[in-house]
Write a protein that holds these residues in place. Structure first.
Motif, PDB file in Angstrom:
ATOM      1  N   CYS A 187       0.833  -1.194   0.000  1.00 34.46           N
ATOM      2  CA  CYS A 187       0.000   0.000   0.000  1.00 34.46           C
ATOM      3  C   CYS A 187       0.870   1.246   0.000  1.00 34.46           C
ATOM      4  N   PRO A 188       0.460   2.316  -0.685  1.00 35.44           N
ATOM      5  CA  PRO A 188       1.191   3.588  -0.582  1.00 35.44           C
ATOM      6  C   PRO A 188       1.050   4.148   0.833  1.00 35.44           C
ATOM      7  N   ASN A 189       1.836   5.173   1.143  1.00 36.29           N
ATOM      8  CA  ASN A 189       1.751   5.794   2.460  1.00 36.29           C
ATOM      9  C   ASN A 189       0.309   6.209   2.775  1.00 36.29           C
ATOM     10  N   SER A 190      -0.200   5.748   3.912  1.00 35.14           N
ATOM     11  CA  SER A 190      -1.576   6.037   4.301  1.00 35.14           C
ATOM     12  C   SER A 190      -1.737   5.722   5.773  1.00 35.14           C
ATOM     13  N   HIS A 191      -2.887   6.115   6.333  1.00 43.14           N
ATOM     14  CA  HIS A 191      -3.117   5.800   7.749  1.00 43.14           C
ATOM     15  C   HIS A 191      -3.212   4.302   7.978  1.00 43.14           C
ATOM     16  N   GLU A 192      -3.640   3.544   6.937  1.00 40.57           N
ATOM     17  CA  GLU A 192      -3.704   2.087   7.101  1.00 40.57           C
ATOM     18  C   GLU A 192      -2.318   1.477   7.275  1.00 40.57           C
ATOM     19  N   VAL A 193      -1.337   2.000   6.548  1.00 44.49           N
ATOM     20  CA  VAL A 193       0.034   1.498   6.690  1.00 44.49           C
ATOM     21  C   VAL A 193       0.566   1.848   8.079  1.00 44.49           C
ATOM     22  N   LEU A 194       0.348   3.080   8.505  1.00 43.45           N
ATOM     23  CA  LEU A 194       0.793   3.485   9.839  1.00 43.45           C
ATOM     24  C   LEU A 194       0.121   2.638  10.915  1.00 43.45           C
ATOM     25  N   VAL A 249      15.173  -9.431   6.128  1.00 37.91           N
ATOM     26  CA  VAL A 249      15.823  -8.830   7.294  1.00 37.91           C
ATOM     27  C   VAL A 249      14.816  -8.746   8.440  1.00 37.91           C
ATOM     28  N   VAL A 250      15.175  -9.337   9.580  1.00 31.29           N
ATOM     29  CA  VAL A 250      14.254  -9.407  10.713  1.00 31.29           C
ATOM     30  C   VAL A 250      14.628  -8.368  11.769  1.00 31.29           C
ATOM     31  N   TYR A 251      13.655  -7.507  12.126  1.00 28.57           N
ATOM     32  CA  TYR A 251      13.833  -6.515  13.192  1.00 28.57           C
ATOM     33  C   TYR A 251      13.212  -7.027  14.489  1.00 28.57           C
ATOM     34  N   HIS A 252      13.762  -6.579  15.627  1.00 31.26           N
ATOM     35  CA  HIS A 252      13.206  -6.940  16.929  1.00 31.26           C
ATOM     36  C   HIS A 252      12.611  -5.709  17.611  1.00 31.26           C
ATOM     37  N   HIS A 253      11.742  -5.940  18.604  1.00 30.85           N
ATOM     38  CA  HIS A 253      11.064  -4.853  19.298  1.00 30.85           C
ATOM     39  C   HIS A 253      12.056  -3.899  19.960  1.00 30.85           C
ATOM     40  N   ARG A 254      13.097  -4.444  20.570  1.00 33.83           N
ATOM     41  CA  ARG A 254      14.093  -3.607  21.252  1.00 33.83           C
ATOM     42  C   ARG A 254      14.742  -2.634  20.272  1.00 33.83           C
ATOM     43  N   GLY A 255      15.163  -3.154  19.121  1.00 31.59           N
ATOM     44  CA  GLY A 255      15.806  -2.307  18.129  1.00 31.59           C
ATOM     45  C   GLY A 255      14.865  -1.246  17.594  1.00 31.59           C
ATOM     46  N   ALA A 256      13.596  -1.622  17.371  1.00 37.27           N
ATOM     47  CA  ALA A 256      12.624  -0.658  16.862  1.00 37.27           C
ATOM     48  C   ALA A 256      12.388   0.462  17.871  1.00 37.27           C
ATOM     49  N   PHE A 257      12.301   0.121  19.156  1.00 32.35           N
ATOM     50  CA  PHE A 257      12.130   1.108  20.223  1.00 32.35           C
ATOM     51  C   PHE A 257      13.310   2.081  20.238  1.00 32.35           C
ATOM     52  N   LEU A 258      14.522   1.546  20.239  1.00 30.69           N
ATOM     53  CA  LEU A 258      15.717   2.382  20.347  1.00 30.69           C
ATOM     54  C   LEU A 258      15.993   3.160  19.065  1.00 30.69           C
ATOM     55  N   ALA A 259      15.688   2.579  17.909  1.00 33.41           N
ATOM     56  CA  ALA A 259      15.848   3.303  16.652  1.00 33.41           C
ATOM     57  C   ALA A 259      14.926   4.518  16.620  1.00 33.41           C
ATOM     58  N   ALA A 260      13.686   4.324  17.069  1.00 34.65           N
ATOM     59  CA  ALA A 260      12.722   5.429  17.085  1.00 34.65           C
ATOM     60  C   ALA A 260      13.182   6.542  18.014  1.00 34.65           C
ATOM     61  N   CYS A 302      12.394   0.111   5.209  1.00 40.58           N
ATOM     62  CA  CYS A 302      12.935   0.010   6.570  1.00 40.58           C
ATOM     63  C   CYS A 302      11.927   0.516   7.593  1.00 40.58           C
ATOM     64  N   ASN A 303      10.637   0.191   7.374  1.00 42.55           N
ATOM     65  CA  ASN A 303       9.558   0.693   8.243  1.00 42.55           C
ATOM     66  C   ASN A 303       9.627   2.209   8.380  1.00 42.55           C
ATOM     67  N   GLY A 304       9.875   2.859   7.231  1.00 42.84           N
ATOM     68  CA  GLY A 304       9.957   4.312   7.230  1.00 42.84           C
ATOM     69  C   GLY A 304      11.108   4.826   8.071  1.00 42.84           C
ATOM     70  N   TRP A 305      12.239   4.080   8.050  1.00 35.55           N
ATOM     71  CA  TRP A 305      13.426   4.424   8.849  1.00 35.55           C
ATOM     72  C   TRP A 305      13.070   4.530  10.331  1.00 35.55           C
ATOM     73  N   ALA A 306      12.032   3.796  10.754  1.00 33.78           N
ATOM     74  CA  ALA A 306      11.556   3.781  12.147  1.00 33.78           C
ATOM     75  C   ALA A 306      10.827   5.069  12.533  1.00 33.78           C
ATOM     76  N   TYR A 307      10.623   5.988  11.595  1.00 32.88           N
ATOM     77  CA  TYR A 307       9.862   7.196  11.919  1.00 32.88           C
ATOM     78  C   TYR A 307       8.368   6.911  12.061  1.00 32.88           C
ATOM     79  N   THR A 308       7.905   5.754  11.594  1.00 34.23           N
ATOM     80  CA  THR A 308       6.533   5.336  11.868  1.00 34.23           C
ATOM     81  C   THR A 308       6.299   5.254  13.375  1.00 34.23           C
ATOM     82  N   TRP A 309       7.355   4.884  14.097  1.00 26.76           N
ATOM     83  CA  TRP A 309       7.271   4.807  15.563  1.00 26.76           C
ATOM     84  C   TRP A 309       7.798   6.074  16.228  1.00 26.76           C
ATOM     85  N   ALA A 310       8.804   6.719  15.624  1.00 31.81           N
ATOM     86  CA  ALA A 310       9.439   7.881  16.249  1.00 31.81           C
ATOM     87  C   ALA A 310       8.485   9.066  16.375  1.00 31.81           C
ATOM     88  N   ILE A 311       7.707   9.364  15.333  1.00 33.40           N
ATOM     89  CA  ILE A 311       6.791  10.511  15.373  1.00 33.40           C
ATOM     90  C   ILE A 311       5.739  10.294  16.446  1.00 33.40           C
TER      91      ILE A 311
END
Length: 549
Positions: free
Chosen positions: A76-83, A199-210, A234-243
């Motif tokens: 899907c393109p960038n949208s609230h559903e992707v977020l 490439v598999v990401y983990h919750h810890r890395g996603a938290f700290l990347a954000a 890359c999950n929006g460079w983790a900005y999906t979680w950072a913002i």
């Protein structure tokens, strides 16, 4: 021997929990319940509503039988559903696999099969692509359509997104990971073979990347972030979680359109955005031609090639302040950034560009960045001259490659992640990339494996040898260029003379039928290929033909 500060002082639910970026959404829904979290074309959502929808979709996925460790894919393109999927999918213990909608059906089929997707959310704009991708799967995923600009599904999907969401009762319950090492997402990257690696990401890395990305970009609750970067990358460079972590506002953008970007920057007071050089170049060219500037400064994090002085000058004139980042899919996106020093503010544009051409220092979540001699594995001097390979160590590196233990072991040999990028380290410990040891072409922010393109070229009956290298391009940064040695009459082993040799247009047309559009060579050159004494094609010689153009 037990450390005295560990004696009787144990972890318990009150003082220890698994790090996960999912907690960011719950917090912002509590702290900023009525603040606008997401602005999209069809709706805007408060943090309270966003949190409720994500928890509700997590419950809906469970009703479909999705369990912990299952894969849920999304196209899907960038949208609230992707977020929303960046929260709802891991909220039920599943793993999110965002797909690049620029890929062809064969590539998507491989990824869906390799990742064992149980469910696929897809925008109906890509219905024909999805139909072709799932046609050959023995265990196709449950299809859930996202019906936006593409209209309703034509009978392909079992459910549509909003109906599935409404099929379960509203809830605010969600499932925290039992272990922060649990997988949160799966991203596929081009490798040195035809098939991409998972490439598999983990919750810890996603938290700290954000957290690291938000601090590196000086973000706060006043941040308004425009999604010019694909959320699938890359999950929006983790900005999906950072913002979400800082309670900022996500402004969605389905496709890159200069006028729409300028309008949204001005209408919503955008403060930050990210993207590849092609996005920046497009903005500077078109806004410059129209004489448009920004009413307020906007921070732009630029990945890919370092910005030349002309780009920095034009960006400043229009109102963009550039931050240069470097990273890989394996490092959750940004791993280093070119941190500006106070004295740089006094530099002229040319001197500033020379500083910003460097990929910089590690982000806050990266422990160490070093340059090593590939032959010995030993760290080399920070003298700005000695060339070696960049290695990384820290919390924002992948778990590994899915179903690929040998490649994972090689990537993490000796307790470091080897990037394959060749660089020097300056005396101030800023890294500057000089070349890529992997034959990966970065075109418009997309990674293209030269070996993958070569594999397709070799399928042409008139091709005896093929080599693909990157050449510079004003729009895309880099594009593939194919060098081809054609089969001669003697080599063809045919009694009858061979057909008329293919032209550049013929080769490009051949590729169009067999690969994604962005991977197609933009230039084809015929002739003998230079080789080493052992018969290997000398790609460096081929690259040098265009180095000064």
């Amino acid at each position: 021997m037990t450390h005295k500060y560990n004696n009787g002082l144990d972890k318990n639910p009150a003082n220890h929990s698994a790090l996960t970026p999912l907690s960011f959404l719950q917090r912002s829904a509590t702290v900023f319940p009525r603040k606008t979290a997401v602005i999209d074309d069809d709706m805007s959502l408060s943090y309270e509503t966003l949190f409720g929808r994500c928890c509700q979709m997590a419950s809906a996925l469970k009703s479909l039988g999705v369990m912990a460790g299952d894969t849920v894919a999304l196209l899907c393109p960038n949208s609230h559903e992707v977020l929303e999927s960046h929260y709802s999918v891991p909220m039920c213990g599943a793993v999110l696999n965002t797909l690049n909608f620029r890929l062809d059906a064969a590539s998507l089929e491989f990824i869906l099969d390799h990742g064992e997707a149980r469910v696929l959310f897809y925008d109906t704009e890509f219905e024909a692509l999805v139909k072709a991708a799932v046609a050959g799967l023995e265990a196709p995923p449950v299809l859930v359509s996202i019906e936006r600009d593409g209209g309703a599904s034509e009978g392909l999907a079992r459910y549509d997104y909003e109906s599935l969401l409404a099929s379960v009762a509203p809830t605010t319950d969600w499932q925290r990971p039992a272990d922060e090492w649990d997988a949160i997402s799966l991203n596929y990257t081009s490798g040195t073979t035809g098939n991409p690696k998972g490439v598999v990401y983990h919750h810890r890395g996603a938290f700290l990347a954000a957290m690291s990305d938000a601090m590196a970009f000086n973000m706060s609750a006043d941040t308004v972030y425009l999604w010019t970067l694909p959320m699938f990358h890359c999950n929006g460079w983790a900005y999906t979680w950072a913002i979400t972590a800082i309670g900022g506002t996500h402004v969605c953008l389905r496709s890159i359109d200069t006028q729409v970007i300028h309008d949204r920057i001005e209408r919503y007071g955008v403060t930050h955005m990210c993207g590849a050089p092609i996005v920046m170049n497009m903005l500077l060219h078109e806004l410059g031609q129209q004489g448009k500037t920004l009413s307020r400064s906007v921070q732009f994090a630029l990945g890919g090639a370092a910005p030349p002085s002309s780009v920095i000058r034009k960006a400043q004139a229009i109102g963009f302040e550039i931050t240069h980042l470097y990273g890989l899919t394996e490092s959750y996106g940004p791993a280093t950034l070119c941190v500006p020093q106070p004295e740089w503010s006094e530099l002229g544009v040319e001197d500033l560009a020379a500083k910003m051409a460097r990929q910089g220092v590690g982000t806050l979540a990266i422990d160490e960045v070093r340059i090593v001699d590939p032959a010995t594995g030993k760290a080399i001097a920070a003298d700005g001259k000695s060339l070696g390979e960049i290695q990384l160590r820290g919390n924002t590196l992948m778990k590994g490659y899915l179903k690929n233990p040998e490649t994972t072991a090689r990537a993490f040999a000796d307790g470091w992640f080897s990037t394959g990028d060749l660089a020097v380290m300056h005396p101030d410990h800023y890294v500057e990339i000089k070349d890529r040891s992997k034959d990966i072409i970065i075109s418009g922010g997309e990674n293209i494996s030269s070996l993958e393109v070569e594999e397709i070229l070799y399928q042409h009956p008139a091709v005896a040898e093929a080599a693909v290298v990157a050449i510079s391009d004003d729009k895309w940064g880099e594009v593939p260029c194919a060098f081809i040695h054609l089969v001669t009459n003697q080599e063809s082993n045919q009694e009858e003379p061979s057909q008329k040799p293919p032209t550049e247009a013929d080769v490009i047309a051949f590729c169009k039928e067999r690969m994604a559009r962005f991977k197609i060579p933009k230039k084809v050159i015929f002739g003998e290929l230079p080789k080493t004494a052992t018969g290997k094609i000398r790609k460096n010689v081929l690259r040098d033909q265009f180095r000064d153009e």
